[in-house]
Design a protein around this motif. Structure first.
Motif, PDB file in Angstrom:
ATOM      1  N   LYS A 155       0.898  -1.352   0.093  1.00 25.05           N
ATOM      2  CA  LYS A 155      -0.168  -0.029  -0.008  1.00 25.05           C
ATOM      3  C   LYS A 155       0.773   1.304  -0.131  1.00 25.05           C
ATOM      4  O   LYS A 155       0.886   2.205  -0.723  1.00 25.05           O
ATOM      5  N   TRP A 156       1.881   1.326   0.721  1.00 25.38           N
ATOM      6  CA  TRP A 156       2.646   2.388   0.735  1.00 25.38           C
ATOM      7  C   TRP A 156       3.562   2.692  -0.324  1.00 25.38           C
ATOM      8  O   TRP A 156       3.540   3.553  -0.912  1.00 25.38           O
ATOM      9  N   LEU A 157       3.847   1.831  -1.134  1.00 23.29           N
ATOM     10  CA  LEU A 157       4.613   1.860  -2.312  1.00 23.29           C
ATOM     11  C   LEU A 157       3.760   2.165  -3.229  1.00 23.29           C
ATOM     12  O   LEU A 157       4.185   3.130  -4.336  1.00 23.29           O
ATOM     13  N   ILE A 158       2.547   1.745  -3.569  1.00 12.47           N
ATOM     14  CA  ILE A 158       1.413   2.412  -4.243  1.00 12.47           C
ATOM     15  C   ILE A 158       1.445   3.640  -4.241  1.00 12.47           C
ATOM     16  O   ILE A 158       1.350   4.347  -5.444  1.00 12.47           O
ATOM     17  N   GLU A 159       1.060   4.099  -3.049  1.00  9.44           N
ATOM     18  CA  GLU A 159       0.904   5.599  -2.737  1.00  9.44           C
ATOM     19  C   GLU A 159       2.017   6.603  -3.224  1.00  9.44           C
ATOM     20  O   GLU A 159       2.061   7.516  -3.576  1.00  9.44           O
ATOM     21  N   LEU A 160       2.959   5.838  -2.734  1.00 10.27           N
ATOM     22  CA  LEU A 160       4.427   6.692  -3.471  1.00 10.27           C
ATOM     23  C   LEU A 160       4.202   6.871  -4.844  1.00 10.27           C
ATOM     24  O   LEU A 160       4.666   7.923  -5.209  1.00 10.27           O
ATOM     25  N   ILE A 161       4.136   5.828  -5.630  1.00  6.02           N
ATOM     26  CA  ILE A 161       4.073   5.753  -7.112  1.00  6.02           C
ATOM     27  C   ILE A 161       3.201   7.115  -7.527  1.00  6.02           C
ATOM     28  O   ILE A 161       3.280   7.898  -8.266  1.00  6.02           O
ATOM     29  N   GLU A 162       2.017   6.889  -6.778  1.00  8.82           N
ATOM     30  CA  GLU A 162       1.005   7.684  -7.120  1.00  8.82           C
ATOM     31  C   GLU A 162       1.237   9.146  -7.071  1.00  8.82           C
ATOM     32  O   GLU A 162       0.965  10.066  -7.654  1.00  8.82           O
ATOM     33  N   GLN A 163       2.123   9.306  -5.818  1.00 10.37           N
ATOM     34  CA  GLN A 163       2.394  10.867  -5.671  1.00 10.37           C
ATOM     35  C   GLN A 163       3.487  11.230  -6.368  1.00 10.37           C
ATOM     36  O   GLN A 163       3.495  12.560  -6.835  1.00 10.37           O
ATOM     37  N   ILE A 170       7.098  20.298 -13.491  1.00 11.85           N
ATOM     38  CA  ILE A 170       8.476  21.095 -13.475  1.00 11.85           C
ATOM     39  C   ILE A 170       9.262  20.208 -11.964  1.00 11.85           C
ATOM     40  O   ILE A 170      10.363  20.269 -12.310  1.00 11.85           O
ATOM     41  N   ALA A 171       8.482  19.718 -11.062  1.00 14.02           N
ATOM     42  CA  ALA A 171       9.290  18.938 -10.282  1.00 14.02           C
ATOM     43  C   ALA A 171       9.806  17.704 -10.655  1.00 14.02           C
ATOM     44  O   ALA A 171      10.975  17.180 -10.338  1.00 14.02           O
ATOM     45  N   LYS A 172       9.173  16.980 -11.552  1.00 12.30           N
ATOM     46  CA  LYS A 172       9.551  15.825 -12.173  1.00 12.30           C
ATOM     47  C   LYS A 172      10.799  16.098 -12.953  1.00 12.30           C
ATOM     48  O   LYS A 172      11.657  15.151 -13.154  1.00 12.30           O
ATOM     49  N   SER A 173      10.782  17.158 -13.718  1.00 11.15           N
ATOM     50  CA  SER A 173      11.790  17.670 -14.715  1.00 11.15           C
ATOM     51  C   SER A 173      13.001  18.041 -13.683  1.00 11.15           C
ATOM     52  O   SER A 173      14.205  17.555 -14.303  1.00 11.15           O
ATOM     53  N   GLY A 174      12.775  18.748 -12.707  1.00 13.75           N
ATOM     54  CA  GLY A 174      13.887  19.083 -11.757  1.00 13.75           C
ATOM     55  C   GLY A 174      14.584  17.820 -11.231  1.00 13.75           C
ATOM     56  O   GLY A 174      16.082  17.774 -11.151  1.00 13.75           O
ATOM     57  N   PHE A 175      13.793  16.927 -10.732  1.00 11.54           N
ATOM     58  CA  PHE A 175      14.288  15.716 -10.233  1.00 11.54           C
ATOM     59  C   PHE A 175      15.006  14.854 -11.379  1.00 11.54           C
ATOM     60  O   PHE A 175      16.272  14.480 -11.072  1.00 11.54           O
ATOM     61  N   LEU A 176      14.673  14.716 -12.548  1.00  9.58           N
ATOM     62  CA  LEU A 176      15.353  14.163 -13.550  1.00  9.58           C
ATOM     63  C   LEU A 176      16.640  14.968 -13.979  1.00  9.58           C
ATOM     64  O   LEU A 176      17.684  14.245 -14.420  1.00  9.58           O
ATOM     65  N   LEU A 177      16.467  16.083 -13.961  1.00 11.41           N
ATOM     66  CA  LEU A 177      17.927  16.905 -14.296  1.00 11.41           C
ATOM     67  C   LEU A 177      19.038  16.576 -13.400  1.00 11.41           C
ATOM     68  O   LEU A 177      20.286  16.554 -13.819  1.00 11.41           O
TER      69      LEU A 177
END
Length: 101
Positions: A69-77, A84-91
């Motif tokens: 359950k915790w992993l599913i919630e983490l992936i959903e978040q 912009i947050a995803k792009s910054g993280f991948l950068l």
């Protein structure tokens, strides 16, 4: 030189055939037969590694059940984060693995 059982049978029969045909002498035959050994399998080492792999599988399966359950919630978040947050993280993420030495 270490050979498998099959390879040692082939080499041994070749040496015997050469001796019968007179290509090599008795001395050469004994030298050639003494120049290799049959590799044995270390069953205790295989059993030990198999045991540790089995323990690891048990631990991973228990963790996957407990943290599902915790992993599913983490992936959903992660997927619901702003672009912009995803792009910054991948950068920045690959730079954490680059050594500065």
């Amino acid at each position: 030189m270490k050979l498998s059982k099959r390879e040692s049978r082939v080499v041994s029969s070749a040496i015997d055939q050469w001796h019968e045909e007179g290509v090599i002498t008795d001395d050469d035959r004994s030298k050639l037969k003494g120049s290799y050994e049959v590799a044995s399998i270390d069953w205790s080492l295989i059993a030990k590694y198999s045991f540790w792999v089995a323990i690891l599988c048990i631990v991973l399966s228990v963790l996957s059940v407990l943290l599902d359950k915790w992993l599913i919630e983490l992936i959903e978040q992660i997927f619901s984060a702003p672009d912009i947050a995803k792009s910054g993280f991948l950068l920045l993420w690959p730079r954490a693995f680059i050594s500065t030495a």
